[in-house]
Design a protein around this motif. Structure first.
Motif, PDB file in Angstrom:
ATOM      1  N   ASN A   2       0.915  -1.243  -0.204  1.00 44.91           N
ATOM      2  CA  ASN A   2       0.276  -0.013  -0.246  1.00 44.91           C
ATOM      3  C   ASN A   2       0.658   0.953  -0.031  1.00 44.91           C
ATOM      4  OD1 ASN A   2      -2.283   1.505   0.092  1.00 44.91           O
ATOM      5  ND2 ASN A   2      -2.299   1.783   2.405  1.00 44.91           N
ATOM      6  N   SER A   3       2.246   1.137   0.615  1.00 45.87           N
ATOM      7  CA  SER A   3       3.164   2.929   0.704  1.00 45.87           C
ATOM      8  C   SER A   3       2.978   3.035  -0.727  1.00 45.87           C
ATOM      9  CB  SER A   3       4.424   2.072   1.251  1.00 45.87           C
ATOM     10  OG  SER A   3       4.801   0.885   1.027  1.00 45.87           O
ATOM     11  N   LEU A   9      -4.287  -4.897  -3.020  1.00 48.59           N
ATOM     12  CA  LEU A   9      -5.514  -5.142  -3.516  1.00 48.59           C
ATOM     13  C   LEU A   9      -6.669  -4.458  -2.939  1.00 48.59           C
ATOM     14  CD1 LEU A   9      -4.182  -9.123  -3.935  1.00 48.59           C
ATOM     15  CD2 LEU A   9      -4.271  -7.321  -5.629  1.00 48.59           C
ATOM     16  N   GLN A  10      -7.073  -4.530  -2.109  1.00 47.25           N
ATOM     17  CA  GLN A  10      -8.471  -3.926  -1.516  1.00 47.25           C
ATOM     18  C   GLN A  10      -8.910  -2.268  -1.655  1.00 47.25           C
ATOM     19  OE1 GLN A  10      -8.318  -5.059   3.025  1.00 47.25           O
ATOM     20  NE2 GLN A  10     -10.091  -6.301   2.585  1.00 47.25           N
ATOM     21  N   SER A  45       6.547  -8.963  -8.565  1.00 46.93           N
ATOM     22  CA  SER A  45       6.413 -10.638  -7.424  1.00 46.93           C
ATOM     23  C   SER A  45       5.132 -10.163  -7.540  1.00 46.93           C
ATOM     24  CB  SER A  45       7.500  -9.522  -6.156  1.00 46.93           C
ATOM     25  OG  SER A  45       7.149  -8.088  -6.446  1.00 46.93           O
ATOM     26  N   GLY A  46       4.156  -9.279  -7.055  1.00 42.35           N
ATOM     27  CA  GLY A  46       2.179  -9.026  -6.933  1.00 42.35           C
ATOM     28  C   GLY A  46       2.709  -8.353  -5.949  1.00 42.35           C
ATOM     29  N   PHE A  47       1.160  -8.374  -4.991  1.00 40.46           N
ATOM     30  CA  PHE A  47       0.888  -7.358  -4.078  1.00 40.46           C
ATOM     31  C   PHE A  47       0.510  -8.009  -3.395  1.00 40.46           C
ATOM     32  CE2 PHE A  47       0.086  -6.576  -9.153  1.00 40.46           C
ATOM     33  CZ  PHE A  47       0.557  -5.158  -9.248  1.00 40.46           C
ATOM     34  N   THR A  48       0.427  -7.066  -2.313  1.00 40.25           N
ATOM     35  CA  THR A  48      -0.281  -7.535  -1.342  1.00 40.25           C
ATOM     36  C   THR A  48      -1.564  -7.777  -1.023  1.00 40.25           C
ATOM     37  OG1 THR A  48      -0.224  -4.910   0.096  1.00 40.25           O
ATOM     38  CG2 THR A  48       2.150  -6.464   0.753  1.00 40.25           C
ATOM     39  N   GLY A  49      -2.523  -8.167   0.123  1.00 37.88           N
ATOM     40  CA  GLY A  49      -3.555  -8.058   0.144  1.00 37.88           C
ATOM     41  C   GLY A  49      -3.919  -6.902   0.281  1.00 37.88           C
ATOM     42  N   ALA A  77      -7.739   2.516  -8.163  1.00 40.73           N
ATOM     43  CA  ALA A  77      -6.237   2.902  -8.840  1.00 40.73           C
ATOM     44  C   ALA A  77      -6.294   0.853 -10.058  1.00 40.73           C
ATOM     45  CB  ALA A  77      -5.287   2.221  -7.849  1.00 40.73           C
ATOM     46  N   GLU A  78      -5.117   0.557 -11.368  1.00 40.71           N
ATOM     47  CA  GLU A  78      -5.031  -0.415 -12.168  1.00 40.71           C
ATOM     48  C   GLU A  78      -3.398  -0.693 -11.325  1.00 40.71           C
ATOM     49  OE1 GLU A  78      -4.921  -1.307 -16.455  1.00 40.71           O
ATOM     50  OE2 GLU A  78      -5.561   0.943 -15.457  1.00 40.71           O
ATOM     51  N   LEU A  79      -3.918  -2.598 -10.576  1.00 38.09           N
ATOM     52  CA  LEU A  79      -2.659  -2.950 -10.683  1.00 38.09           C
ATOM     53  C   LEU A  79      -2.114  -4.078 -11.856  1.00 38.09           C
ATOM     54  CD1 LEU A  79      -3.430  -4.102  -7.131  1.00 38.09           C
ATOM     55  CD2 LEU A  79      -1.873  -2.489  -7.965  1.00 38.09           C
ATOM     56  N   ILE A  80      -1.138  -3.510 -11.883  1.00 38.54           N
ATOM     57  CA  ILE A  80      -0.815  -4.490 -13.466  1.00 38.54           C
ATOM     58  C   ILE A  80       0.087  -5.545 -12.732  1.00 38.54           C
ATOM     59  CG2 ILE A  80      -0.170  -4.569 -16.132  1.00 38.54           C
ATOM     60  CD1 ILE A  80      -2.637  -3.255 -15.744  1.00 38.54           C
ATOM     61  N   SER A  81       0.137  -7.266 -13.097  1.00 39.59           N
ATOM     62  CA  SER A  81       0.720  -8.902 -13.137  1.00 39.59           C
ATOM     63  C   SER A  81       2.170  -8.478 -14.457  1.00 39.59           C
ATOM     64  CB  SER A  81       0.024  -9.484 -11.770  1.00 39.59           C
ATOM     65  OG  SER A  81      -0.756  -9.610 -12.782  1.00 39.59           O
TER      66      SER A  81
END
Length: 60
Positions: A3-4, A42-43, A35-39, A50-54
């Protein structure tokens, strides 16, 4: 990625908008991670649009 990272992007967007030189009203916050995103991220990202691209998303 946590989240930071999103907090940092929000802060940068807010600083840019303070100068009244750039319109950031349509700015999209996007995080890229191999390497991914924290839970938590994601929440929060879902709530804020916001968009998260893996890597899986990039190479799909």
């Amino acid at each position: 990625m946590g989240n930071s990272h999103l907090v940092r992007l929000r802060r940068i967007r807010d600083l840019i908008s303070q100068g009244d030189r750039y319109d950031t009203s349509h700015t999209r916050l996007v995080c890229y991670s191999g390497s991914g995103f924290t839970g938590e991220l994601l929440q929060v990202a879902q709530q804020e649009s916001a968009e998260l691209i893996s890597l899986d998303h990039l190479y799909a």
